[in-house]
Design a protein around this motif. Structure first.
Motif, PDB file in Angstrom:
ATOM      1  N   UNK A  55      39.738-102.407  22.720  1.00 35.18           N
ATOM      2  CA  UNK A  55      40.551-103.082  23.730  1.00 35.18           C
ATOM      3  C   UNK A  55      39.648-103.795  24.741  1.00 35.18           C
ATOM      4  N   UNK A  56      38.539-103.169  25.090  1.00 32.55           N
ATOM      5  CA  UNK A  56      37.595-103.800  26.008  1.00 32.55           C
ATOM      6  C   UNK A  56      37.056-105.098  25.410  1.00 32.55           C
ATOM      7  N   UNK A  57      36.700-105.090  24.126  1.00 31.10           N
ATOM      8  CA  UNK A  57      36.183-106.293  23.461  1.00 31.10           C
ATOM      9  C   UNK A  57      37.244-107.400  23.483  1.00 31.10           C
ATOM     10  N   UNK A  58      38.481-107.065  23.195  1.00 29.35           N
ATOM     11  CA  UNK A  58      39.554-108.072  23.202  1.00 29.35           C
ATOM     12  C   UNK A  58      39.674-108.697  24.589  1.00 29.35           C
TER      13      UNK A  58
END
Length: 65
Positions: A55-58
């Motif tokens: 989710x952080x990467x997105x």
């Protein structure tokens, strides 16, 4: 309720969209990797649908793109 996508389908769809957005910004995989702090191989794996982003990467990709 049945999910619309399974994990493999999601990864492939995400990868295609990530590549399209990156190319629309005229960024190479290496430039995108350097901008986001990820390794270029990670970007390649994501775009080919081999791995699932966190989710952080997105969130980070959305900020850059």
């Amino acid at each position: 309720m049945t999910p619309r996508f399974d994990r493999a389908e999601f990864q492939k769809l995400f990868g295609r969209r990530l590549a399209a957005c990156r190319l629309a910004k005229n960024l190479s995989q290496l430039q995108f990797a350097e901008t986001t702090g990820y390794h270029s191989q990670t970007i390649s794996n994501l775009e080919r649908g081999l791995t699932c982003p966190s989710l952080f990467a997105v969130f980070l990709f959305a900020e850059v793109l």
